[in-house]
Design an enzyme around this catalytic site. Structure first.
Site, PDB file in Angstrom:
ATOM      1  N   PHE A   1     -84.508 -51.455  35.295  1.00 28.09           N
ATOM      2  CA  PHE A   1     -84.589 -50.628  36.506  1.00 28.09           C
ATOM      3  C   PHE A   1     -83.675 -51.168  37.604  1.00 28.09           C
ATOM      4  O   PHE A   1     -83.673 -52.366  37.886  1.00 28.09           O
ATOM      5  CB  PHE A   1     -86.019 -50.643  37.073  1.00 28.09           C
ATOM      6  N   ASP A   2     -82.944 -50.254  38.230  1.00 24.64           N
ATOM      7  CA  ASP A   2     -82.302 -50.573  39.493  1.00 24.64           C
ATOM      8  C   ASP A   2     -83.446 -50.709  40.506  1.00 24.64           C
ATOM      9  O   ASP A   2     -84.552 -50.215  40.262  1.00 24.64           O
ATOM     10  CB  ASP A   2     -81.357 -49.417  39.865  1.00 24.64           C
ATOM     11  N   LEU A   3     -83.182 -51.338  41.646  1.00 22.36           N
ATOM     12  CA  LEU A   3     -84.256 -51.526  42.629  1.00 22.36           C
ATOM     13  C   LEU A   3     -84.180 -50.511  43.772  1.00 22.36           C
ATOM     14  O   LEU A   3     -84.999 -49.601  43.861  1.00 22.36           O
ATOM     15  CB  LEU A   3     -84.194 -52.958  43.179  1.00 22.36           C
TER      16      LEU A   3
ATOM     17  N   VAL B   1     -82.352 -47.339  34.182  1.00 18.78           N
ATOM     18  CA  VAL B   1     -82.815 -46.288  35.095  1.00 18.78           C
ATOM     19  C   VAL B   1     -82.257 -46.597  36.480  1.00 18.78           C
ATOM     20  O   VAL B   1     -82.451 -47.704  36.995  1.00 18.78           O
ATOM     21  CB  VAL B   1     -84.362 -46.228  35.161  1.00 18.78           C
TER      22      VAL B   1
END
Length: 211
Positions: free
Chosen positions: A7-9, A161
């Protein structure tokens, strides 16, 4: 069949625009390049900071280093707390964890900052950039995440994502599929052009995608 999700943040897990844009504003002010409109500064959410300062304000490398230093002055004490998870994100992470997915964060933000988000308990690994500016490129961050979760040789089982084109392009360069979220800071145009595997409009839709 995916086994691991990166995951990107910012703009994917957390709504962090306020903290980031206000810290950029603070840095530009100190450099004598004030910007009143925080909306304009949303282009700083996601990409490597130094690169974006050079691009946005036409700074040379030396001045951009100074800009990042000023940014961090405010970010480390104030900006880091000006963010919150998007609706449904915590529930989605709980469910994905329950389904035994390997979960990791892969962010261009410095790792020390990324580790301070309150969602850390859901992740097997949290990967960010180095404070000295190393590993800010998205593909480099993804490669480090793959190394840490032991999936470098199983890329077909890993998906990224993210909410910006550089998430999609970075994943593609690393040989991964990417699912984009449309609720973050990426524009519809940039995501359409980047051509992710799929685009979802909420954390609930993302959870449905992973069954």
């Amino acid at each position: 069949m995916y086994k691991a999700i990166l995951f990107d943040l910012d703009g994917t897990l957390t709504e962090s625009g306020e903290g980031i844009t206000k810290c950029v504003q603070y840095a530009l002010e100190k450099l004598g390049k004030p910007e009143e409109n925080l909306k304009k500064l949303e282009v700083f959410i996601g990409p490597p900071l130094m690169e974006q300062f050079m691009k946005y304000a036409g700074l040379d490398e030396e001045t951009a280093v100074k800009a990042v230093k000023y940014y961090r002055e405010r970010y480390s004490n104030v900006g880091i707390f000006e963010n919150k998870p998007y609706p449904g994100v915590e529930n989605m992470l709980q469910e994905l964890k329950r389904k035994k997915y390997i979960l990791a964060v892969a962010s261009s933000k410095p790792e020390d900052y990324v580790k301070q988000i309150h969602l850390t308990e859901y992740f097997d690994e949290i990967v960010g950039s180095e404070m000295n500016g190393a590993r800010t490129n998205k593909t480099e961050v993804i490669e480090e995440a793959l190394e840490r979760i032991g999936m470098k040789k199983h890329r077909e089982q890993v998906v990224m994502v993210g909410d910006k084109e550089h998430d999609v392009l970075g994943a593609r360069e690393a040989g991964l599929d990417c699912v984009a979220v449309s609720y973050g800071y990426g524009t519809t145009e940039e995501l359409k052009e980047a051509d992710p595997l799929q685009t979802v409009a909420s954390a609930d839709e993302l959870l449905d995608f992973f069954g």
